[in-house]
Design a protein around this motif. Structure first.
Motif, short mmCIF file in Angstrom:
data_model
loop_
_atom_site.label_atom_id
_atom_site.label_comp_id
_atom_site.label_asym_id
_atom_site.label_seq_id
_atom_site.Cartn_x
_atom_site.Cartn_y
_atom_site.Cartn_z
N LYS B 11 0.98 -1.22 -0.04
CA LYS B 11 0.04 0.06 0.05
C LYS B 11 0.79 1.32 -0.02
O LYS B 11 1.73 1.55 0.95
CB LYS B 11 -0.96 0.03 1.41
N TYR B 13 0.48 5.52 -0.18
CA TYR B 13 -0.33 6.46 -0.01
C TYR B 13 0.02 7.60 -1.05
O TYR B 13 1.41 7.66 -1.36
CB TYR B 13 -0.49 7.07 1.31
N THR B 45 -4.02 -1.03 7.98
CA THR B 45 -4.06 -0.54 6.86
C THR B 45 -4.29 -1.90 6.04
O THR B 45 -5.19 -2.11 5.32
CB THR B 45 -2.76 0.17 6.19
N MET B 49 -7.45 -3.33 3.94
CA MET B 49 -7.21 -3.75 2.58
C MET B 49 -8.06 -4.93 2.48
O MET B 49 -8.71 -5.51 1.28
CB MET B 49 -5.85 -3.92 2.26
N GLU B 54 -9.56 -0.02 1.76
CA GLU B 54 -8.54 0.68 1.14
C GLU B 54 -8.27 -0.28 -0.24
O GLU B 54 -8.44 -1.41 0.05
CB GLU B 54 -7.13 0.51 1.99
N ILE B 56 -5.69 -1.65 -3.10
CA ILE B 56 -4.42 -2.43 -2.96
C ILE B 56 -3.41 -2.00 -4.07
O ILE B 56 -3.76 -1.86 -5.25
CB ILE B 56 -4.80 -4.08 -3.09
N THR B 57 -2.09 -1.46 -3.76
CA THR B 57 -1.53 -0.66 -4.59
C THR B 57 -1.02 -1.85 -5.50
O THR B 57 -0.82 -1.53 -6.56
CB THR B 57 -0.37 0.16 -4.04
#
Lengths: 294, 346
Positions: B11, B13, B45, B49, B54, B56-57
């Motif tokens: 993750k 930001y 975090t 997810m 959130e 998920i990168t």
């Protein structure tokens, strides 16, 4: 429980209250009592003598078809103004809540119309909707609507409602934004996990939790639509065409200040006062029951 | 019932802040996985997810073998207990619990049956007609649990659910959560910063630090063989005593590990011995007692030794007084060695 404040001096509390009381007395109780007093008097055409006529003024006013028309106009105007200004403001506030970049800038822009004076707001809408020079009127005619608020009563009503609602949107927006921010984010997340999609979340979680704000705005907007829209109506339509946009407060003015019927006008303002008091009481009595404060 | 698999989950930001830096965990069906770590380590975090709250990168989150990266929280069939409980304040307890079922179109009598059954398990029956603000903290916590259980989801997620309760209630609820989770057999992920909660609840304990997994495994294995000085000092209360080893530091007379920079032992593994009375491979320290903390069944001696502070646990009442000089001995098999980067050396 907060502890009670005890003043050492007996007169100090009254002294501290005095400015507020003085303002209320001078600007509310005195004129209100004058209206009450005038409403039971009849004045001669030259304003030299007046005599007590009891409830005659009220009887005449309530029997006057023009007055009843004005009641109807006010009901339509106030309901529409309060509804549209609140509904649009809520929609905008919900949208603004989703904006992440330039949030402050966007909100500031949204608040500006509130700083516009009623008469100027009215002028703005006149220019926009004037049948001969208005740019929006041009657009309306272009899509095939024969736009003529100077002759068409319902169209004039649309125009004053738009102007009045537009001006109040900023104020409502501000309160709705604050109300939305006060709703904990985790509640929305919990509802999402509980299987509620955005529209459902709004109606089952967000809207009920906004109820205190909505209720407060309902009271404020009703009062606004009843009293504070005089400037707009005065500037935009002057109560016309015919008497299509003559609201109660406008009629009080035109009968009292223009036609010099002081007794009738006073009786009307007393009735208006009673209507607004009754309306607010009803709102507090019945609507507030459905409101949960936190 | 489901498994939860995280594969190299990251993750980032906006502004290139990396909150989670590649975490892989596999949670078996029906197990309770506890993510523990200091605040800001990325555990919440990570949980969010898994919940879908959130994005998920990179990497994948799978529930029951299906990658759920692109699926929103509404469709993941999970339930979450929030730290502040997130009960709907305008709804009665009954409606709070029924809300999720109604959203999924469960028939009315089925909802009623399930809400009442869950309320019975959690002893909430007499509270069903109340609103959240009329409940105590502990009751709210139970309602939040009930709202999660009643839906019978694939996965339970707990975000520090006990941190707003007082110590006694926290202990009770900890046991209750453990029992409930075991009897329902629902795969769970539990986030906490409390190492005691982590130790007692976990089937799989994951210790996180600065966005990465420091160590994952059975809680007692982690306690007995911490993989790093971070884990050693985070798991266990009071934490492990860590002393610089080698040149000028503390070391046993013989048997020192090659490349070790830090030597550690648990407070309860230290013994108080007479001068000179220690095996050659044990760590022996001359310590001066600075403070004594009697807890009842045991006492903790806070001492200065070899230029560091150490804690020694003795059972019952301590005979020592502040200012006393003691000889503290930790046997060779109780010693933990760590290299200069903080990793365990065996």
């Amino acid at each position: 429980m907060t502890p009670r404040v005890v003043f050492p001096n007996k007169f100090l509390p009254y002294l501290l209250l005095a400015p507020q009381l003085a303002i209320t007395l001078v600007f509310f109780y005195w004129p209100a009592s004058q209206a009450l007093y005038q409403s039971v008097l009849k004045e001669d055409p030259f304003g030299l003598r007046s005599r007590f006529v009891g409830l005659d003024n009220f009887r005449r006013v309530l029997a006057d078809p023009n007055y009843l028309n004005s009641v109807e106009v006010t009901a339509i105007f106030s309901t529409a103004t309060a509804f549209f200004s609140m509904a649009i403001a809520l929609l905008l506030a919900v949208m603004a809540d989703k904006v992440i970049r330039g949030r402050g800038f966007y909100r500031t822009l949204m608040i500006w119309p509130y700083a516009v004076a009623p008469a100027i707001a009215g002028m703005l809408w006149i220019f926009l909707f004037n049948p001969s020079i208005g740019s929006l009127a041009y657009l309306l005619r272009w899509v095939g609507i024969s736009w003529d608020p100077l002759l068409n009563g319902p169209q004039a009503m649309v125009m004053v409602v738009s102007a009045a609602a537009w001006k109040q949107i900023s104020y409502n927006f501000l309160f709705f934004v604050a109300g939305l921010q006060a709703i904990p984010k985790s509640l929305i997340e919990a509802a999402a996990i509980d299987g509620a999609r955005p529209t459902k979340r709004f109606w089952t979680i967000v809207f009920p939790l906004l109820a205190p704000t909505t209720f407060f705005l309902l009271v404020i907007n009703t009062t606004y639509a009843f009293f504070d829209t005089f400037g707009i109506i005065h500037a935009v339509t002057g109560g016309g065409p015919g008497k299509a946009t003559e609201t109660l407060v406008f009629k009080v003015y035109s009968d009292g200040a223009l036609n010099q019927l002081l007794g009738d006008s006073a009786a009307q303002s007393v009735i208006l006062m009673i209507i607004v008091i009754a309306l607010t009481a009803v709102q507090f009595r019945y609507v507030e029951r459905k409101v949960h404060y936190g | 019932m489901a498994t939860v698999d995280l594969k190299d989950v990251r993750k980032t930001y906006p502004g290139n802040v990396e909150a989670v830096k590649g975490v892989s965990i596999a949670i078996a069906d029906g197990k309770l996985c506890v993510l523990v770590g200091p605040s800001g380590c990325g555990k919440s975090t990570l949980l969010r997810m898994i919940a879908g709250l959130e994005t998920i990168t990179s990497g994948t989150v799978s529930i029951d073998g299906k990658v759920v990266n692109a699926i929103g929280p509404t469709d993941r069939d999970i339930a979450m207990v929030f730290q502040n409980y997130a009960l709907y304040p305008h709804m009665k307890v009954y409606d709070n619990m029924a809300y999720g079922l109604r959203n999924r179109g469960t028939p009315k009598d089925e909802i009623d049956r399930r809400v009442r059954a869950t309320a019975k398990t959690l002893e909430l029956e007499h509270l069903l007609e109340r609103r959240p603000r009329e409940l105590s903290g502990g009751q709210r916590q139970r309602v939040a649990m009930g709202r999660a259980i009643v839906r019978n989801p694939k996965v339970f997620l707990f975000d520090e659910p006990l941190s707003n309760l007082d110590a006694k209630l926290r202990g009770q609820m900890r046991v209750e959560i453990k029992n409930l989770q075991r009897s329902l057999g629902v795969t769970s992920v539990y986030v906490t910063h409390d190492q005691l909660e982590a130790m007692t609840l976990a089937d799989l304990l994951v210790v996180m630090n600065a966005g990465t997994v420091e160590q994952a495994g059975n809680p007692l294995d982690i306690y007995e063989k911490p993989a790093s000085t971070f884990v050693a000092s985070f798991i266990g209360a009071p934490p492990m005593n860590l002393l610089p080893a080698g040149q000028g530091g503390a070391a046993p007379a013989s048997g020192a590990r090659e490349g070790a920079a830090t030597i550690g032992f648990r407070p309860e593994d230290a013994e108080i011995a007479n001068a000179g009375d220690a095996p050659a491979d044990a760590l022996a320290l001359d310590a001066e007692v600075e403070a004594v903390e009697p807890v009842g069944a045991e006492s903790f001696l806070y001492c200065a030794a070899a230029g560091s502070r150490i804690v020694v646990r003795v059972s019952g009442r301590a005979a020592a007084q502040p200012g006393d000089r003691l000889r503290v001995v930790a046997r060779a098999e109780k010693l933990h060695w760590f290299d200069a980067s903080g990793r365990r050396v065996d």
